[in-house]
Design a protein around this motif. Structure first.
Motif, mmCIF file in Angstrom:
data_model
loop_
_atom_site.group_PDB
_atom_site.id
_atom_site.type_symbol
_atom_site.label_atom_id
_atom_site.label_comp_id
_atom_site.label_asym_id
_atom_site.label_seq_id
_atom_site.Cartn_x
_atom_site.Cartn_y
_atom_site.Cartn_z
ATOM 1 N N LEU A 65 -28.994 -18.886 -40.216
ATOM 2 C CA LEU A 65 -28.507 -20.046 -39.324
ATOM 3 C C LEU A 65 -27.572 -19.580 -38.157
ATOM 4 O O LEU A 65 -26.905 -18.448 -38.310
ATOM 5 C CB LEU A 65 -27.444 -21.033 -40.339
ATOM 6 N N PHE A 100 -24.649 -21.267 -35.376
ATOM 7 C CA PHE A 100 -23.935 -22.534 -35.307
ATOM 8 C C PHE A 100 -23.606 -22.870 -34.039
ATOM 9 O O PHE A 100 -23.189 -22.038 -33.160
ATOM 10 C CB PHE A 100 -22.707 -22.454 -36.363
ATOM 11 N N ALA A 129 -26.603 -26.746 -36.768
ATOM 12 C CA ALA A 129 -26.740 -25.255 -37.354
ATOM 13 C C ALA A 129 -28.184 -25.124 -36.959
ATOM 14 O O ALA A 129 -29.050 -25.981 -37.330
ATOM 15 C CB ALA A 129 -26.560 -25.351 -38.846
#
Length: 300
Positions: A116, A118, A297
């Motif tokens: 991920l 962000f 995300a």
């Protein structure tokens, strides 16, 4: 992308996940999901014990943060992300999770550190107010609001009444009147979808457990609003509509709702501004006590 459409009969099932997950963002609330399911083409599916909801936001497919009955189920996040990344790749779209509260970012970073990336999403931050501030409108920062409200109370005969199904047609009539004006294509599309969302919510107000009220002026509804408890200490306002040509009416419907329905909460969540300048100005003018920050995300 996912398998199941959202219907009113899904409320009990989805609420078990929504209440356990405790993200406290306005987006993850059954009424909001139900109202806006057509606009965002919402679908859901349980994968490895996590409930995922997909949608389309400004023509971009996205996921809501995963919902869970037990926090331990988040250990399955990496496996879920692999499956979901494949689904996004299949439709040739970047994969992303929207509306992730700042409080959950570190947990997601630690759980899926290699999967991920962000990015802040200021346009979707929730505006949080003290209920007492909205009832009393005290202080210099809210002085202009109090002036508008006092003008309305002095010059208008009005009645605030609880929202019931008997008022649905009057509320929808007001929503139709308020659609008249100069809007961009995007704003007009949102208004049209909002009218559908309002009708859906009002027709199912008993099942959704929403509460609200309307203001009568000159024998017709000129303002209405409704919301529900998001948490034990926070009221979430879903919709607030008023005839802007009547000075002080917006301030009146806001205050009356809080007086009648927010006496047992500390905070009022008035949702996001979606990046619209006029909404940002209006929401900031009520002096939020805090902002509930959200992130996107992106699946790597």
């Amino acid at each position: 992308m996912l398998t199941h459409s959202i219907s009113i009969t899904d409320k009990a099932f989805l609420d078990t996940y929504l209440r356990s997950s405790s993200y406290e963002v306005s987006d993850l609330n059954f009424t909001n999901l139900f109202m806006w399911r057509h606009l965002y083409h919402l679908k859901y599916e349980v994968i490895h014990g996590l409930l995922w909801i997909s949608g389309i936001y400004y023509d971009k497919p996205f996921l809501f943060p995963p919902l869970f009955k037990n926090a331990e189920d988040l250990a399955n996040l990496p496996a879920c992300l692999e499956i979901l990344k494949g689904k996004f790749d299949h439709i040739k779209s970047p994969a992303m999770i929207k509306f992730l509260p700042a409080s959950a970012v570190e947990l997601f970073q630690n759980t899926a550190p290699q999967q991920l990336r962000f990015q802040r999403d200021r346009d979707n931050d929730d505006y949080i107010y003290l209920a007492q501030d909205l009832m009393e409108l005290k202080g210099r920062k809210l002085h202009s609001k109090k002036n508008h409200l006092n003008f309305f109370r002095k010059h208008m005969e009005f009645e605030y009444v609880p929202l019931t199904k008997d008022l649905i047609d009057d509320c929808l009539s007001l929503a139709q009147r308020l659609k008249v004006g100069n809007y961009t294509d995007l704003e007009l599309d949102l208004l049209q979808n909002e009218a559908l969302a309002i009708e859906e919510a009002l027709q199912h107000m008993d099942q959704l457990h929403i509460a609200g009220g309307a203001i009568w002026v000159d024998n017709q509804v000129e303002a209405f609003t409704f919301g529900e408890k998001l948490t034990e200490d926070t009221m979430l306002v879903h919709i607030e509509k008023a005839n802007a040509d009547i000075r002080g009416l917006y301030q009146a419907i806001n205050q009356q709702f809080c007086i009648h329905h927010c006496e047992d909460v500390i905070y009022v969540n008035r949702e996001e501004d979606m990046g619209f300048d006029y909404l940002r100005k209006a929401k900031e003018s009520y002096n939020p006590v805090k902002m509930l920050e959200k992130y996107d995300a992106f699946l790597i």
